[in-house]
Design a protein around this motif. Sequence first.
Motif, PDB file in Angstrom:
ATOM      1  N   THR A   1       0.830  -1.209   0.000  1.00 25.02           N
ATOM      2  CA  THR A   1       0.000   0.000   0.000  1.00 25.02           C
ATOM      3  C   THR A   1       0.865   1.261   0.000  1.00 25.02           C
ATOM      4  O   THR A   1       0.452   2.297  -0.527  1.00 25.02           O
ATOM      5  CB  THR A   1      -0.931   0.025   1.232  1.00 25.02           C
ATOM      6  OG1 THR A   1      -0.151  -0.030   2.434  1.00 25.02           O
ATOM      7  CG2 THR A   1      -1.892  -1.149   1.202  1.00 25.02           C
ATOM      8  N   ASP A   2       2.072   1.191   0.600  1.00 26.37           N
ATOM      9  CA  ASP A   2       2.962   2.352   0.624  1.00 26.37           C
ATOM     10  C   ASP A   2       3.440   2.752  -0.770  1.00 26.37           C
ATOM     11  O   ASP A   2       3.930   3.857  -0.962  1.00 26.37           O
ATOM     12  CB  ASP A   2       4.190   2.075   1.500  1.00 26.37           C
ATOM     13  CG  ASP A   2       3.858   2.054   2.982  1.00 26.37           C
ATOM     14  OD1 ASP A   2       2.796   2.585   3.349  1.00 26.37           O
ATOM     15  OD2 ASP A   2       4.648   1.513   3.769  1.00 26.37           O
ATOM     16  N   TYR A   3       3.311   1.867  -1.744  1.00 25.47           N
ATOM     17  CA  TYR A   3       3.767   2.166  -3.102  1.00 25.47           C
ATOM     18  C   TYR A   3       2.680   2.794  -3.975  1.00 25.47           C
ATOM     19  O   TYR A   3       2.950   3.253  -5.086  1.00 25.47           O
ATOM     20  CB  TYR A   3       4.266   0.894  -3.794  1.00 25.47           C
ATOM     21  CG  TYR A   3       5.570   0.350  -3.264  1.00 25.47           C
ATOM     22  CD1 TYR A   3       6.505   1.182  -2.662  1.00 25.47           C
ATOM     23  CD2 TYR A   3       5.873  -1.010  -3.371  1.00 25.47           C
ATOM     24  CE1 TYR A   3       7.706   0.686  -2.176  1.00 25.47           C
ATOM     25  CE2 TYR A   3       7.072  -1.516  -2.893  1.00 25.47           C
ATOM     26  CZ  TYR A   3       7.993  -0.666  -2.296  1.00 25.47           C
ATOM     27  OH  TYR A   3       9.181  -1.152  -1.820  1.00 25.47           O
ATOM     28  N   LEU A   4       1.424   2.818  -3.494  1.00 26.41           N
ATOM     29  CA  LEU A   4       0.314   3.277  -4.330  1.00 26.41           C
ATOM     30  C   LEU A   4       0.491   4.724  -4.791  1.00 26.41           C
ATOM     31  O   LEU A   4       0.464   5.012  -6.002  1.00 26.41           O
ATOM     32  CB  LEU A   4      -1.006   3.144  -3.566  1.00 26.41           C
ATOM     33  CG  LEU A   4      -2.240   3.659  -4.334  1.00 26.41           C
ATOM     34  CD1 LEU A   4      -2.570   2.718  -5.480  1.00 26.41           C
ATOM     35  CD2 LEU A   4      -3.427   3.825  -3.395  1.00 26.41           C
ATOM     36  N   TYR A   5       0.649   5.634  -3.849  1.00 27.27           N
ATOM     37  CA  TYR A   5       0.753   7.056  -4.177  1.00 27.27           C
ATOM     38  C   TYR A   5       1.964   7.329  -5.082  1.00 27.27           C
ATOM     39  O   TYR A   5       1.821   7.962  -6.146  1.00 27.27           O
ATOM     40  CB  TYR A   5       0.819   7.861  -2.877  1.00 27.27           C
ATOM     41  CG  TYR A   5       0.549   9.338  -3.013  1.00 27.27           C
ATOM     42  CD1 TYR A   5       0.339   9.948  -4.249  1.00 27.27           C
ATOM     43  CD2 TYR A   5       0.492  10.143  -1.868  1.00 27.27           C
ATOM     44  CE1 TYR A   5       0.093  11.313  -4.347  1.00 27.27           C
ATOM     45  CE2 TYR A   5       0.250  11.500  -1.959  1.00 27.27           C
ATOM     46  CZ  TYR A   5       0.062  12.085  -3.197  1.00 27.27           C
ATOM     47  OH  TYR A   5      -0.181  13.434  -3.284  1.00 27.27           O
ATOM     48  N   PRO A   6       3.187   6.892  -4.697  1.00 25.07           N
ATOM     49  CA  PRO A   6       4.324   7.178  -5.580  1.00 25.07           C
ATOM     50  C   PRO A   6       4.207   6.546  -6.963  1.00 25.07           C
ATOM     51  O   PRO A   6       4.619   7.153  -7.958  1.00 25.07           O
ATOM     52  CB  PRO A   6       5.524   6.615  -4.805  1.00 25.07           C
ATOM     53  CG  PRO A   6       4.975   5.712  -3.780  1.00 25.07           C
ATOM     54  CD  PRO A   6       3.628   6.238  -3.453  1.00 25.07           C
ATOM     55  N   THR A   7       3.633   5.355  -7.048  1.00 20.26           N
ATOM     56  CA  THR A   7       3.500   4.701  -8.351  1.00 20.26           C
ATOM     57  C   THR A   7       2.606   5.503  -9.286  1.00 20.26           C
ATOM     58  O   THR A   7       2.958   5.765 -10.449  1.00 20.26           O
ATOM     59  CB  THR A   7       2.934   3.275  -8.189  1.00 20.26           C
ATOM     60  OG1 THR A   7       3.853   2.489  -7.413  1.00 20.26           O
ATOM     61  CG2 THR A   7       2.740   2.609  -9.543  1.00 20.26           C
ATOM     62  N   ILE A   8       1.442   5.904  -8.794  1.00 19.38           N
ATOM     63  CA  ILE A   8       0.508   6.661  -9.630  1.00 19.38           C
ATOM     64  C   ILE A   8       1.063   8.050  -9.952  1.00 19.38           C
ATOM     65  O   ILE A   8       1.010   8.514 -11.100  1.00 19.38           O
ATOM     66  CB  ILE A   8      -0.863   6.761  -8.950  1.00 19.38           C
ATOM     67  CG1 ILE A   8      -1.522   5.377  -8.895  1.00 19.38           C
ATOM     68  CG2 ILE A   8      -1.773   7.755  -9.682  1.00 19.38           C
ATOM     69  CD1 ILE A   8      -2.842   5.342  -8.158  1.00 19.38           C
ATOM     70  N   ALA A   9       1.620   8.719  -8.940  1.00 15.46           N
ATOM     71  CA  ALA A   9       2.108  10.083  -9.139  1.00 15.46           C
ATOM     72  C   ALA A   9       3.291  10.145 -10.095  1.00 15.46           C
ATOM     73  O   ALA A   9       3.377  11.052 -10.937  1.00 15.46           O
ATOM     74  CB  ALA A   9       2.494  10.696  -7.795  1.00 15.46           C
ATOM     75  N   LEU A  10       4.193   9.176  -9.982  1.00 16.90           N
ATOM     76  CA  LEU A  10       5.432   9.239 -10.759  1.00 16.90           C
ATOM     77  C   LEU A  10       5.361   8.533 -12.105  1.00 16.90           C
ATOM     78  O   LEU A  10       6.192   8.784 -12.983  1.00 16.90           O
ATOM     79  CB  LEU A  10       6.589   8.657  -9.935  1.00 16.90           C
ATOM     80  CG  LEU A  10       6.921   9.388  -8.634  1.00 16.90           C
ATOM     81  CD1 LEU A  10       8.026   8.671  -7.878  1.00 16.90           C
ATOM     82  CD2 LEU A  10       7.323  10.834  -8.909  1.00 16.90           C
ATOM     83  N   GLN A  11       4.363   7.668 -12.297  1.00 17.73           N
ATOM     84  CA  GLN A  11       4.338   6.892 -13.531  1.00 17.73           C
ATOM     85  C   GLN A  11       3.092   7.094 -14.389  1.00 17.73           C
ATOM     86  O   GLN A  11       3.093   6.697 -15.561  1.00 17.73           O
ATOM     87  CB  GLN A  11       4.477   5.393 -13.201  1.00 17.73           C
ATOM     88  CG  GLN A  11       5.817   5.031 -12.591  1.00 17.73           C
ATOM     89  CD  GLN A  11       5.971   3.534 -12.350  1.00 17.73           C
ATOM     90  OE1 GLN A  11       4.997   2.774 -12.401  1.00 17.73           O
ATOM     91  NE2 GLN A  11       7.191   3.097 -12.074  1.00 17.73           N
TER      92      GLN A  11
END
Length: 495
Positions: A312-322
């Motif tokens: 779950t900690d990867y959700l925000y950075p994944t969507i924002a950065l990719q």
Amino acid sequence: MAPGILLTFIIGYFLVLLVISYLTSKNSANNDTFFVANRNSKWYLVAFGMIGTALSGVTFISVPGKVGAPSGDQFAYFQFVLGNAAGFIIIATVLLPLYYRMKLTSIYSYIEHALGTWSYKTAAGIFLISRTIGSSFRLYLVVIVLQRFIFDSYGVPFAVTVLISLVLIWSYTFKGGLKTIIITDSLQTFFLVASVFLSIYFICRSLNYNVFEAAEAIKNSSYSKVFFFEDFMTSKFHISKQFLGGLFITVGMTGLDQDLMQKNLSLKNIKEAQKNMFSFTAVFVVINIFFLSVGALLYMYAAKNGIKVEKTDYLYPTIALQYLGVIPAMVFMLGLTAATFATTDSALTALTTSFCVDFLGFNKRDDVNSKKNVNTRHYVHIAFSGLMFITIIIFNAINNDAVVGAIFKVASYTYGPLLGLYSFGLFVKNRQVADKLVPFICLISPAVCFFLSTESKTLLNGYVFDNELIIVNGLITFLGLLATSSRKKTAVAIV
């Protein structure tokens, strides 16, 4: 987004912080400046800067991620936030007046007056351990994002990424200390708050929502449940557990923590300190609502676009950065960097202050600002940077849970004894603790709590502990102090 662009952006960001450090410390870089900013800070700067320090990268990434976690969190975290707000009010009305009356530099000096030297060293030691672990966890969260989206592309090892981050933080805090941090934290909080609102804007635009449509979509989604009244025994989300846990963790992690209290003690008087705490509380509650809203919108976006992440900690950075484009990626990285480094720079300053005052006795020296003592402070600052480095490397090797859960779990064990120590000092005036037994009591209490947390289902008819475990921890410490104490021959007024 290209890793080179992100890296260039972060380098530019730190150059700005270094310039601020130079400007704030060029005329005065002694220990009084480093420890309490010469007690001349502006309350509105402290209040605004504390937002960034209190929220950190944990709130920025883990709180939105937990909204759609398989455990069914939804908006349960807001119950915890309401408990936080109640805790901040207690700090402003009970603890801050005490600290100002005693004119403290380190808040643990109170324990020396109330309970004794061993108790004092124990309280300060608990803070050093707690804050080192907690701040290392928070920094770890941003480092794994930097590693995954920037430094892996260049083949840079994780340990080197951690080292670079700590060196950068050390470089702009080692001279000006708190005086520098009050300014840099205000700047970083501005970036953090701006990034939250801009993130909501970019996600809503991608989902073709205006503000009102987004609010309605969140309300009608499967992520919007706030208050949990069901299953008191077996659910960790029950409102009583979340609210009380939030209240007592706030009193422990903020009111009995040198880090955030050090900023309050840099103000001119108690009225400004209380004004700071009350305004900070209002903004803190509102900004957390927006973080939870970001989480709901992120999960809607992920469902619409078939995006899945391993944590779950990867959700925000994944969507924002990719997925969202260049500008949203820059906004996200700005907010994440600001949130996490605002917490870590403040923690390094507080750890250095506590060790210098509580263990090296700087507050009892007439030459506190001598060149020798300033150099000693520099060595201590470097040592704590190294300790954080080792802690992050260890945590990276063993971590399996979402970071937000890990931090508050650690807090339940380490800050509980502080609650017990301060409660005894404040409310039991006619008894004297067995001072040399205090360190053992403060070790036994967390051990008992660990046993209770793992065996509570069996021992307590299915009851599951969450953040309220800190209350039990503090109570065990308090009862241990009471059981081993003796009646004072003469009452001594401390407060």
